[in-house]
Design a protein around this motif. Structure first.
Motif, PDB file in Angstrom:
ATOM      1  N   TYR A  62       0.704  -1.296   0.024  1.00 26.79           N
ATOM      2  CA  TYR A  62       0.458   0.230   0.308  1.00 26.79           C
ATOM      3  C   TYR A  62       0.785   1.075  -0.028  1.00 26.79           C
ATOM      4  CZ  TYR A  62      -4.028  -2.506   0.286  1.00 26.79           C
ATOM      5  OH  TYR A  62      -5.550  -3.397  -0.019  1.00 26.79           O
ATOM      6  N   VAL A  63       2.042   0.749   0.416  1.00 29.83           N
ATOM      7  CA  VAL A  63       2.968   2.123   0.368  1.00 29.83           C
ATOM      8  C   VAL A  63       3.155   2.083  -0.955  1.00 29.83           C
ATOM      9  CG1 VAL A  63       5.299   2.736   0.608  1.00 29.83           C
ATOM     10  CG2 VAL A  63       4.591   1.814   2.171  1.00 29.83           C
ATOM     11  N   GLN A  64       3.350   1.854  -1.886  1.00 28.42           N
ATOM     12  CA  GLN A  64       4.296   1.471  -2.993  1.00 28.42           C
ATOM     13  C   GLN A  64       2.711   2.094  -3.881  1.00 28.42           C
ATOM     14  OE1 GLN A  64       4.644  -1.787  -4.764  1.00 28.42           O
ATOM     15  NE2 GLN A  64       4.905  -1.503  -6.759  1.00 28.42           N
ATOM     16  N   LEU A  65       1.779   2.074  -3.567  1.00 27.15           N
ATOM     17  CA  LEU A  65       0.442   2.323  -4.690  1.00 27.15           C
ATOM     18  C   LEU A  65       0.195   3.430  -3.678  1.00 27.15           C
ATOM     19  CD1 LEU A  65      -1.972  -0.987  -3.993  1.00 27.15           C
ATOM     20  CD2 LEU A  65      -1.059  -0.383  -5.751  1.00 27.15           C
ATOM     21  N   LYS A  66       0.653   4.168  -2.574  1.00 20.86           N
ATOM     22  CA  LYS A  66       0.523   5.619  -1.735  1.00 20.86           C
ATOM     23  C   LYS A  66      -0.558   4.877  -1.738  1.00 20.86           C
ATOM     24  CE  LYS A  66       4.269   7.749  -4.248  1.00 20.86           C
ATOM     25  NZ  LYS A  66       5.030   7.529  -3.416  1.00 20.86           N
ATOM     26  N   ASP A  67      -1.143   4.438  -0.832  1.00 14.98           N
ATOM     27  CA  ASP A  67      -2.936   4.249  -0.322  1.00 14.98           C
ATOM     28  C   ASP A  67      -3.211   4.543   0.825  1.00 14.98           C
ATOM     29  OD1 ASP A  67      -4.877   3.378  -0.001  1.00 14.98           O
ATOM     30  OD2 ASP A  67      -5.516   1.830  -0.827  1.00 14.98           O
ATOM     31  N   SER A  68      -2.909   6.206   1.241  1.00 12.19           N
ATOM     32  CA  SER A  68      -2.713   6.152   2.728  1.00 12.19           C
ATOM     33  C   SER A  68      -3.570   4.973   3.536  1.00 12.19           C
ATOM     34  CB  SER A  68      -2.247   7.845   3.395  1.00 12.19           C
ATOM     35  OG  SER A  68      -1.803   8.611   2.118  1.00 12.19           O
ATOM     36  N   TRP A  94       7.736   6.362  15.291  1.00 11.50           N
ATOM     37  CA  TRP A  94       8.905   6.937  13.788  1.00 11.50           C
ATOM     38  C   TRP A  94       8.276   6.125  12.770  1.00 11.50           C
ATOM     39  CZ3 TRP A  94      12.233   3.994  12.144  1.00 11.50           C
ATOM     40  CH2 TRP A  94      13.240   4.087  10.685  1.00 11.50           C
ATOM     41  N   TYR A  95       8.124   4.472  12.762  1.00  8.84           N
ATOM     42  CA  TYR A  95       7.867   3.807  11.970  1.00  8.84           C
ATOM     43  C   TYR A  95       7.453   3.750  10.821  1.00  8.84           C
ATOM     44  CZ  TYR A  95       7.300  -0.896   9.402  1.00  8.84           C
ATOM     45  OH  TYR A  95       6.167  -1.982   8.645  1.00  8.84           O
ATOM     46  N   PHE A 101       5.478   9.332   4.931  1.00  6.46           N
ATOM     47  CA  PHE A 101       6.197   9.770   4.575  1.00  6.46           C
ATOM     48  C   PHE A 101       6.319   8.278   2.662  1.00  6.46           C
ATOM     49  CE2 PHE A 101      10.703  11.647   2.613  1.00  6.46           C
ATOM     50  CZ  PHE A 101       9.905  12.633   2.558  1.00  6.46           C
ATOM     51  N   ASP A 102       7.006   7.473   2.810  1.00  7.47           N
ATOM     52  CA  ASP A 102       7.500   6.799   1.802  1.00  7.47           C
ATOM     53  C   ASP A 102       6.202   6.305   0.779  1.00  7.47           C
ATOM     54  OD1 ASP A 102       9.894   6.311   2.556  1.00  7.47           O
ATOM     55  OD2 ASP A 102       9.648   4.893   3.723  1.00  7.47           O
ATOM     56  N   GLU A 107       1.566  15.319   5.767  1.00  5.96           N
ATOM     57  CA  GLU A 107       0.514  15.482   7.294  1.00  5.96           C
ATOM     58  C   GLU A 107       0.893  14.821   7.652  1.00  5.96           C
ATOM     59  OE1 GLU A 107      -3.870  17.168   7.945  1.00  5.96           O
ATOM     60  OE2 GLU A 107      -2.750  16.691   5.995  1.00  5.96           O
ATOM     61  N   LYS A 108       0.422  12.854   7.669  1.00  6.54           N
ATOM     62  CA  LYS A 108       0.473  12.141   8.300  1.00  6.54           C
ATOM     63  C   LYS A 108       1.554  11.427   8.595  1.00  6.54           C
ATOM     64  CE  LYS A 108      -2.817   8.883   9.680  1.00  6.54           C
ATOM     65  NZ  LYS A 108      -3.987   9.896  10.497  1.00  6.54           N
ATOM     66  N   ALA A 109       2.756  11.804   7.853  1.00  9.59           N
ATOM     67  CA  ALA A 109       3.691  11.404   8.324  1.00  9.59           C
ATOM     68  C   ALA A 109       5.018  12.368   9.719  1.00  9.59           C
ATOM     69  CB  ALA A 109       5.269  11.401   7.175  1.00  9.59           C
ATOM     70  N   LEU A 110       4.286  13.781   9.273  1.00  2.26           N
ATOM     71  CA  LEU A 110       5.068  14.760  10.305  1.00  2.26           C
ATOM     72  C   LEU A 110       4.174  14.683  11.513  1.00  2.26           C
ATOM     73  CD1 LEU A 110       6.358  17.469  10.738  1.00  2.26           C
ATOM     74  CD2 LEU A 110       3.939  19.002   9.699  1.00  2.26           C
ATOM     75  N   GLN A 111       2.860  13.623  11.834  1.00  4.75           N
ATOM     76  CA  GLN A 111       2.148  13.602  12.465  1.00  4.75           C
ATOM     77  C   GLN A 111       2.416  12.800  13.774  1.00  4.75           C
ATOM     78  OE1 GLN A 111      -1.711  12.495  12.143  1.00  4.75           O
ATOM     79  NE2 GLN A 111      -1.780  11.207  14.139  1.00  4.75           N
ATOM     80  N   TYR A 112       3.411  11.449  13.176  1.00  7.66           N
ATOM     81  CA  TYR A 112       3.362  10.544  13.752  1.00  7.66           C
ATOM     82  C   TYR A 112       5.497  10.464  13.929  1.00  7.66           C
ATOM     83  CZ  TYR A 112       0.133   7.406  12.552  1.00  7.66           C
ATOM     84  OH  TYR A 112      -1.461   6.874  12.754  1.00  7.66           O
ATOM     85  N   PHE A 113       5.824  11.566  13.272  1.00  2.34           N
ATOM     86  CA  PHE A 113       7.112  11.998  13.678  1.00  2.34           C
ATOM     87  C   PHE A 113       7.211  12.642  14.473  1.00  2.34           C
ATOM     88  CE2 PHE A 113       8.631  11.226   8.964  1.00  2.34           C
ATOM     89  CZ  PHE A 113       9.250  10.332   9.279  1.00  2.34           C
ATOM     90  N   GLN A 114       5.910  13.653  14.880  1.00  4.65           N
ATOM     91  CA  GLN A 114       6.116  14.388  15.734  1.00  4.65           C
ATOM     92  C   GLN A 114       5.913  13.563  17.474  1.00  4.65           C
ATOM     93  OE1 GLN A 114       6.498  18.089  16.334  1.00  4.65           O
ATOM     94  NE2 GLN A 114       7.243  17.478  17.546  1.00  4.65           N
TER      95      GLN A 114
END
Length: 319
Positions: A62-68, A94-95, A101-102, A107-114
């Motif tokens: 689903y990362v490959q498909l960019k299906d969040s 972080w994971y 991000f990939d 937006e979602k990546a920033l949320q989890y990194f924070q």
């Protein structure tokens, strides 16, 4: 009684038999199969080790498909698996951030990194990566990070073998060569003129050497079938009955060649490894001297110089 182990085994078998040569489902077919069977399994699946591998596969698909949306759903299932408890929350967040991000969802990546940063401010900066560079720009006091420099990839020694390519139906593939020196180090270029000359011999005799290996394998194949004990449903995919060496063309893929530091009459022993349909974990290995097959085993045999030395000392034939 739980049905999880039986269903997870079915998914494992489905993934194992997937091969560009023999069984090549589309991404949609693969996702539908796993989604359907995963939903059929009860919650005991979260206590099975291989389930974590399936979850990881689906996350990456689903990362490959960019299906969040589906990525988030499988992340939730990942949280339910017993292995997730082995990692602290900052690592888990972080994971998740790296996967979103990939997948292109910043937006979602920033949320989890924070969330990860709030619990452990140093973890995301342990390695200088695109993730740390991305997150750093949102800090009130950004850290000074070095520029990411992409290292040149290791240069590998490869050769196109026309007969091998035709036999295995792999027109684009080349055989990768490794060279073992006197200190048992594996290098990517010949260590002396004897190894270099042996390459010329191999190139000129590639058909003879491949046929010798496959003829020896064909003789041993019924024994291997008994050893692996595939049932009648799975056997056609993994270890079908064959009557000639041509039957291996869809079961094997060329992989690596090791030119050894063991010499007989100034000619080195060779080791070969192949991917094989019946054992994707251990694969298949040969040791040869010219066109004579010394031994057949799994892939690690291909660089086992002890076996070559033992043959050098004990084999009394002419070749």
């Amino acid at each position: 009684m739980s049905n999880a182990e039986e269903i997870i085994d079915k998914i494992d078998t489905y993934l194992s038999k997937s091969s560009p040569k023999t069984f090549n489902p589309s991404q949609e077919e693969l996702l539908n199969f796993i989604e359907t069977h995963w939903a059929m399994a009860d919650d005991e699946k979260y206590n099975l080790y291989f389930s974590s591998i399936i979850i990881g596969r689906m996350i990456n698909e689903y990362v490959q498909l960019k299906d969040s949306k589906n990525l988030a759903r499988w992340m939730e299932m990942d949280d339910l698996h017993y292995k997730s408890a082995q990692h602290p929350n900052y690592f888990r967040n972080w994971y998740k951030g790296t996967k979103f991000f990939d997948a292109g969802n910043e937006e979602k990546a920033l949320q989890y990194f924070q969330l990860s940063y709030n619990e452990n401010p140093d973890h995301i900066f342990k390695t200088n990566s695109s993730y740390s560079q991305f997150f750093n720009q949102y800090l009130d006091e950004p850290r000074i990070l070095p520029e990411i420099i992409k290292k040149n990839e290791e240069t590998y020694f490869q050769m196109a073998l026309p007969y091998w390519q035709k036999f295995f139906k792999e027109d684009e593939d080349q055989l990768e060569f490794n060279f073992i020196d006197d200190d048992e180090e594996i290098l990517y270029e010949p260590v002396n003129e004897l190894q270099r000359a042996a390459l010329n011999y191999f190139l000129e005799n590639q058909e003879m050497m491949l046929k010798s290996m496959l003829t020896a394998l064909l003789e041993k194949y019924p024994e291997l079938q008994d050893q692996y004990e595939y049932n009648e449903e799975d056997k056609p995919f993994f270890m079908p009955n064959i009557t000639s060496i041509e039957g291996f063309c869809n079961l094997l893929t060329q992989s690596q060649c090791y030119v050894m530091n063991v010499y007989k009459n100034d000619f080195p022993y060779f080791g070969f490894s192949f991917g094989c349909s019946w054992d994707s974990e251990h694969d298949l290995g040969f040791i040869t001297y010219k066109d004579r097959v010394v031994e057949i085993g799994d892939a690690v045999l291909a660089f086992d110089t002890y076996t070559a030395e033992n043959d050098l000392e004990n084999y009394k034939g002419n070749n």
